[in-house]
Design an enzyme around this catalytic site. Structure first.
Site, PDB file in Angstrom:
ATOM      1  N   GLU A 125       5.713   1.458   6.166  1.00  0.00           N
ATOM      2  CA  GLU A 125       5.693   2.337   4.999  1.00  0.00           C
ATOM      3  C   GLU A 125       4.284   2.417   4.402  1.00  0.00           C
ATOM      4  O   GLU A 125       3.881   3.455   3.872  1.00  0.00           O
ATOM      5  CB  GLU A 125       6.715   1.831   3.961  1.00  0.00           C
ATOM      6  CG  GLU A 125       8.148   2.134   4.397  1.00  0.00           C
ATOM      7  CD  GLU A 125       9.166   1.075   4.001  1.00  0.00           C
ATOM      8  OE1 GLU A 125       8.883   0.253   3.111  1.00  0.00           O
ATOM      9  OE2 GLU A 125      10.262   1.065   4.622  1.00  0.00           O
ATOM     10  N   LYS A 159      10.715  -4.554  -1.094  1.00  0.00           N
ATOM     11  CA  LYS A 159      10.074  -3.241  -1.251  1.00  0.00           C
ATOM     12  C   LYS A 159       9.954  -2.903  -2.748  1.00  0.00           C
ATOM     13  O   LYS A 159       9.804  -3.814  -3.560  1.00  0.00           O
ATOM     14  CB  LYS A 159      10.839  -2.181  -0.461  1.00  0.00           C
ATOM     15  CG  LYS A 159      11.031  -2.597   0.992  1.00  0.00           C
ATOM     16  CD  LYS A 159      11.540  -1.523   1.890  1.00  0.00           C
ATOM     17  CE  LYS A 159      11.673  -2.066   3.298  1.00  0.00           C
ATOM     18  NZ  LYS A 159      12.141  -1.087   4.255  1.00  0.00           N
ATOM     19  N   GLY A 219      15.933   1.089   7.482  1.00  0.00           N
ATOM     20  CA  GLY A 219      16.728   1.745   6.444  1.00  0.00           C
ATOM     21  C   GLY A 219      17.640   2.845   6.974  1.00  0.00           C
ATOM     22  O   GLY A 219      18.195   3.620   6.214  1.00  0.00           O
TER      23      GLY A 219
END
Ligand code: 13P
Length: 688
Positions: A535, A448, A611
């Site tokens: 995301e 990420k 997460g």
């Protein structure tokens, strides 16, 4: 959390190695010498509790006396061999957080004379103990961010055995010492020590004679001839026998050491260091011992550290006929461990000693010579230690030998062939899965927006290095930011460690400021690209249509898309997740030809698990993975579906990876947070 330093210089590496050695050895020795003499540890803890006025804690002495040496010994050993590298340093620091203030207090207030860190093996003064503890704490603080920078001797697969074997070893050492006597006797009254002798007179005379102006001293047995003239007589102290250490025995206030005739033939000392602590069940056993001993002409004398009134009480309660005298109670505990314990004297010299519980007391009384049992503790120690070393060496050999690794793999394969499938355990199922399926197992990292270029290159190198020592049962890929791609490609072996981008543009090229095309990604040496991550769908509004374009462009540039799908929490809870996931696959991928679809890797990532620390259970993952595979089969046929790798992503860690990967339709993982540390990432790779 400590920042992770990499070991940059040789100096740093050697320092870590040296500190592992010194601190590890200190803990091992400290744990071992305590384990050897649990009675001594109990006495010492009791001293501390008395000094602090914490009598309430005395019932827990036993458990602390066992745990303390065990934890010290294991932590020391783990540091030494590099097992559980982070945990060990934290564990030691936690111990020091308690011991350091304690040793500071002891150094200044002096409530106990000797801290007892090394049992009775080496007596370290309270001041030096404080210095030692400060140095150890400093060493641990230095090691905290660095210890995992050096390899372990034992790989992760066998690390648990480095807990089990030494723990069993130390517990056996404790049992031997507790039930017989300490294997190594660091105390004054060892076997062979004379505690009483007949020579009451410890001085002698020398006679000085003179002849022709020369003066010489003669002892009484070697007097000179009459040509010498007597001059003087002087008294000298006879040097004490090194093995002589007298004890003092009292009857009330009066010392009776000489009267009890300890040096007269065979004498059995029955030591009750504390009558109030002795189990009543011993009453009968002690009386019987006295009768048996007296019959065989051996003199039995009971020695205790208690007061007259307690002795009287004991006599009444136990109907003891044997003579009971008193002696300094700490000397008594030093003479032999155990309550009660026995010490066999022959002509005043210690021939044998043991706790009263040991079975050989009965053997001795039935005629076996007591000295036959001398050294039994040492024999057991030698055996146990040899076995431990052999087992640890064998383990290392198995762990390291490529030949054996291959051999065990082959054996396992053959076993699986012979076993009917319905008997498969989860592991066998997994092995079977690996042998029969065509699709690849993959563990891919998705970094990420994390790490600077320098940190990223260092992390990639670390993973690359770790792979050199393994033959993983899966393809390993790292997904890194655009800025890192070229540098990482140059720093790793891309044949062993696949490189992936985390995105690419939905346009071929041109005036799209800030975008990075699939061709650009491919030109860096990357072979994969993560597309459709939740995301990107959520924050950058990537739609099914946009993703469709990206997939086509990625494939056109020779990149393998790792295509992410997954539902949000609400969709999981309202039960629409099958439809959501199906729509995602259909919307972006089902216009591809079967051949192109065959090049795609899918990653199911439930958004609620990303997460968050919340993982889908292995069964939840299996359910939806099987559904996805069926959706593919319905469109492209069973063969394409069977060949498609479907990864799971969302709080996947070394601790849950194995269970997830064992499911027949879970072909690996797309890893976020846990991919940012080489250790945890490799832990997941090792789960295959
Ligand atoms: P975590 O492993 O941090 O939950 O992230 C998963 C993920 O999004 C990988 O793409």
């Amino acid at each position: 959390m400590a920042t992770d330093f990499k070991l940059k210089t040789k100096w740093e590496k050697y320092t870590v190695l040296a500190l592992r050695f010194v601190v590890g050895a200190t803990f091992v020795v400290s744990g071992f010498v305590k384990a050897v003499d649990l009675w001594g540890v109990e006495y010492k803890i009791a001293d501390y509790l008395t000094a602090f006025g914490w009598d309430w804690a005395k019932p827990y002495i036993g458990i602390v006396a066992v745990m303390l040496p065990l934890v010290e010994f294991l932590a020391g050993l783990w540091l030494f061999i590099g097992s559980f590298r982070r945990f060990t340093v934290w564990l030691m620091l936690a111990m020091m957080a308690f011991l350091l203030p304690l040793s500071a207090y002891i150094a200044f207030a002096n409530p106990v004379a000797d801290c007892g860190c090394f049992g009775e093996a080496f007596v370290v003064s309270n001041g030096w103990t404080l210095v030692k503890n400060i140095l150890i704490t400093a060493a641990l603080v230095f090691l905290l961010p660095r210890n995992h920078g050096l390899r372990s001797i034992y790989g992760p697969a066998v690390q648990w055995i480095t807990v089990l074997l030494p723990a069993v070893y130390l517990l056996l050492i404790m049992i031997v010492g507790y039930n017989w006597q300490p294997i190594f006797d660091f105390r004054p009254y060892k076997i062979g020590t004379t505690i009483a002798d007949d020579s009451a007179d410890r001085s002698d005379f020398l006679f000085t004679y003179e002849k022709d102006g020369e003066r010489r001293d003669f002892d009484v047995d070697n007097l000179p001839d009459s040509t010498w003239t007597f001059v003087d007589r002087k008294q000298v102290e006879v040097a004490d026998n090194d093995n002589l250490r007298r004890i003092a025995i009292y009857d009330g206030e009066e010392e009776v050491t000489d009267d009890v005739r300890l040096a007269d033939g065979d004498v059995l000392l029955l030591l009750i260091s504390d009558i109030s602590q002795i189990n009543v069940a011993y009453t009968f056993k002690l009386n019987e011992l006295y009768n048996n001993v007296s019959e065989s002409g051996v003199n039995l004398i009971c020695l205790t550290g208690n007061s007259e009134s307690e002795i009287v009480q004991w006599r009444e309660m136990s109907m003891a006929d044997y003579p009971i005298y008193t002696m300094d109670s700490s000397e008594l505990k030093s003479l032999a461990r155990g309550n009660p314990a026995v010490v066999w004297l022959r002509d005043g010299t210690v021939l044998y000693k043991s706790t009263m519980d040991s079975a050989d007391i009965d053997d001795i009384l039935s005629g076996k010579p007591a000295d036959e049992f001398v050294g039994r503790e040492l024999h057991v120690f030698i055996w146990l230690t040899t076995l431990l070393f052999a087992a640890m060496a064998l383990l290392l050999f198995i762990n390291r030998s490529p030949l054996l690794i291959k051999l065990t793999k082959r054996l396992r394969k053959n076993q699986n062939k012979e076993l009917p499938l319905h008997q498969n355990s989860q592991n066998q199922l997994n092995n079977h899965k690996q042998q029969t399926k065509m699709r690849k197992n993959i563990v891919a990292g998705n970094w990420k927006m994390n790490t600077t270029l320098q940190e990223g290159v260092a992390l990639a190198k670390e993973v690359n290095e770790a792979l050199k020592t393994r033959t993983p049962n899966c393809d390993v890929i790292i997904g890194v930011p655009f800025t890192h791609l070229a540098s990482v490609a140059a720093a790793i072996d891309t044949d062993k460690l696949g490189l992936s981008a985390e995105n690419c543009a939905d346009k071929v090229s041109g005036a799209y400021t800030g975008e990075v095309s699939a061709a650009m990604v491919a030109s860096t040496g990357a072979k994969y690209v993560i597309l459709g991550h939740s995301e990107r769908r959520q924050y950058y509004h990537e739609t099914a249509e946009i993703l469709k374009e990206k997939v086509v462009l990625a494939l056109a540039n020779g990149l393998t898309p790792i295509f992410c799908i997954g539902e949000v929490l609400e969709e999981r809870e309202n039960g629409t997740y099958f439809d959501v996931v199906k729509a995602q696959v259909e919307g972006s991928l089902f216009d591809l030809s079967a051949e192109d679809f065959g090049k795609i890797v899918l990653a199911y990532e439930p958004v609620w698990a990303i997460g968050t620390g919340k993982t889908a259970t292995a069964d939840q993952a299996q359910e939806i993975h099987a559904f996805i595979r069926k959706t593919i089969a319905d469109k492209y046929g069973a063969e394409v579906a069977e060949n498609t790798s479907i990864l799971y992503g969302g709080s996947c860690k070394p601790t849950n990876a194995k269970e997830l990967f064992a499911k027949p339709d879970v072909d690996g993982g797309l890893i976020g947070g846990a991919a940012l540390k080489a250790d945890s990432f490799m832990g997941i790779v090792d789960a295959f």
